[in-house]
Write a protein that holds these residues in place. Sequence first.
Motif, PDB file in Angstrom:
ATOM      1  N   UNK A   1      66.833   5.177  59.578  1.00 45.80           N
ATOM      2  CA  UNK A   1      67.167   5.037  60.999  1.00 45.80           C
ATOM      3  C   UNK A   1      65.906   4.814  61.820  1.00 45.80           C
ATOM      4  N   UNK A   2      64.865   5.566  61.509  1.00 44.20           N
ATOM      5  CA  UNK A   2      63.618   5.434  62.262  1.00 44.20           C
ATOM      6  C   UNK A   2      62.882   4.138  61.914  1.00 44.20           C
ATOM      7  N   UNK A   3      62.964   3.721  60.643  1.00 41.52           N
ATOM      8  CA  UNK A   3      62.349   2.450  60.256  1.00 41.52           C
ATOM      9  C   UNK A   3      63.018   1.296  61.000  1.00 41.52           C
ATOM     10  N   UNK A   4      64.337   1.342  61.087  1.00 43.58           N
ATOM     11  CA  UNK A   4      65.056   0.315  61.823  1.00 43.58           C
ATOM     12  C   UNK A   4      64.693   0.326  63.292  1.00 43.58           C
TER      13      UNK A   4
ATOM     14  N   UNK B   1      64.620  -4.884  60.425  1.00 40.78           N
ATOM     15  CA  UNK B   1      65.400  -3.855  61.123  1.00 40.78           C
ATOM     16  C   UNK B   1      66.766  -3.689  60.481  1.00 40.78           C
ATOM     17  N   UNK B   2      67.441  -4.802  60.195  1.00 39.62           N
ATOM     18  CA  UNK B   2      68.784  -4.722  59.629  1.00 39.62           C
ATOM     19  C   UNK B   2      68.774  -4.155  58.211  1.00 39.62           C
ATOM     20  N   UNK B   3      67.728  -4.482  57.460  1.00 34.65           N
ATOM     21  CA  UNK B   3      67.637  -3.938  56.110  1.00 34.65           C
ATOM     22  C   UNK B   3      67.533  -2.418  56.156  1.00 34.65           C
TER      23      UNK B   3
ATOM     24  N   UNK C   1      61.660  -7.445  66.796  1.00 33.04           N
ATOM     25  CA  UNK C   1      62.817  -8.313  66.568  1.00 33.04           C
ATOM     26  C   UNK C   1      63.401  -8.806  67.886  1.00 33.04           C
ATOM     27  N   UNK C   2      63.364  -7.986  68.916  1.00 28.86           N
ATOM     28  CA  UNK C   2      63.873  -8.420  70.220  1.00 28.86           C
ATOM     29  C   UNK C   2      63.055  -9.590  70.768  1.00 28.86           C
ATOM     30  N   UNK C   3      61.758  -9.598  70.411  1.00 30.84           N
ATOM     31  CA  UNK C   3      60.889 -10.680  70.869  1.00 30.84           C
ATOM     32  C   UNK C   3      60.958 -11.899  69.959  1.00 30.84           C
TER      33      UNK C   3
END
Length: 409
Positions: free
Chosen positions: A314-317, A334-336, A324-326
Amino acid sequence: MNKVFLSLIFTTILLASCSDDSDNGPSIDNPETYSFERNGQSTVSFTGQTTRIQMAEELISAMMDFSTSEALQLEMYRNETADGGDANPYSDPALNADSKNIKSKVAASRDFFFTNTSTSSIIKADFEEWISGQANEVFPNENTVAAPGIAGQIADGSSTRFVNSKGLEYNQLVAKSLIGALMADQMLNNYLGTAVLDEADNRASNDSELLEDGTNYTTMEHKWDEAYGYLYGTSADKTNPNASIGSDDSFLNKYIGRAENDNDFAGIADEIFEAFKLGRAAIVARDYTIRDQQAQIIREKISEVIAIRALHYLQAGKNALPDARDNTALYGSAFHGLSEGYGFIYSLQFTRQPGTDLPYFTHSEVNAMLEKLMGDGDNGLWDVEPTTLDELSEEIVAKFQFTIDQAAN
């Protein structure tokens, strides 16, 4: 002082005390390795657990083989045509000839699901839904770039991830959820439970060394070994498995190794192994108090590993989301992590609070957490907010004696 180190000190004292003669019962002969013999022959057997781990390995590999059909993947889970059937889903002929399967042991523990078959059926069906989703949603979009609402491929550094329309990797859901639904549930809530260990006349048979027909072990010895097999069934050295802990399978063994390699949790692999070994030695010595104490240690530590990894992912994501937003090409990382986190959250319902008949989180509580994870928008992980991931992390860590920072490292 580190909590794991304190626990190791206690275990060392307990091991020393168990090697001495006592007026309270027979001395426990606790060997250095998981080696137990009768009349010069091993009494340890857990071939069924090794087989199911191997079947699960082939299943998760097939879920990333785009030439594999939905029917063949489902057959790897169900194995309904074993013993000469036409499907032959596995690459290993020995697995094709075996009548065992994964599905029958998913959410099938005596303590949690014997009288809760409706929930068991729902959980078994979840795996079929994920397997079918990979074949029907993801495979057709192998060469499509994933986007909100669109399944397909997404970059993750040098790797390529394949996600559904909401950003989830189905193969990670299956792999990480099997850690709880198969390995942990069978271990913590079935074979280490007194309902199985002491079923019928198991204690009397163990006391008199009455062996199962055609074997060199008592029923109680074998049940304990079967729990052991769900963790160490494919270890390079099954008598001394911590020499290669973390590299022997893709499931519980792997993630105990990951926890062990984190300085905050170093020693946890030895705690689990020593509890298994001393508990087995206690069965030989007919000391059922010590046996049950070791079962409680195993329940606590295995549950901790599942929670640690849920928090870690959860924290890694969360940490991967800003980049990723940028740059949407970076969503793969993030999804992985969040897909792995989804599977470990799912596995929390199969954990066991020591000294109780309860998981750390119920089926409904786990479902609520997963709905929250996917519920920040219509597109699931594409819309998830860092605050949601922190809230879920806080909810999990509140049940355990470590911090989010420790698990996130």
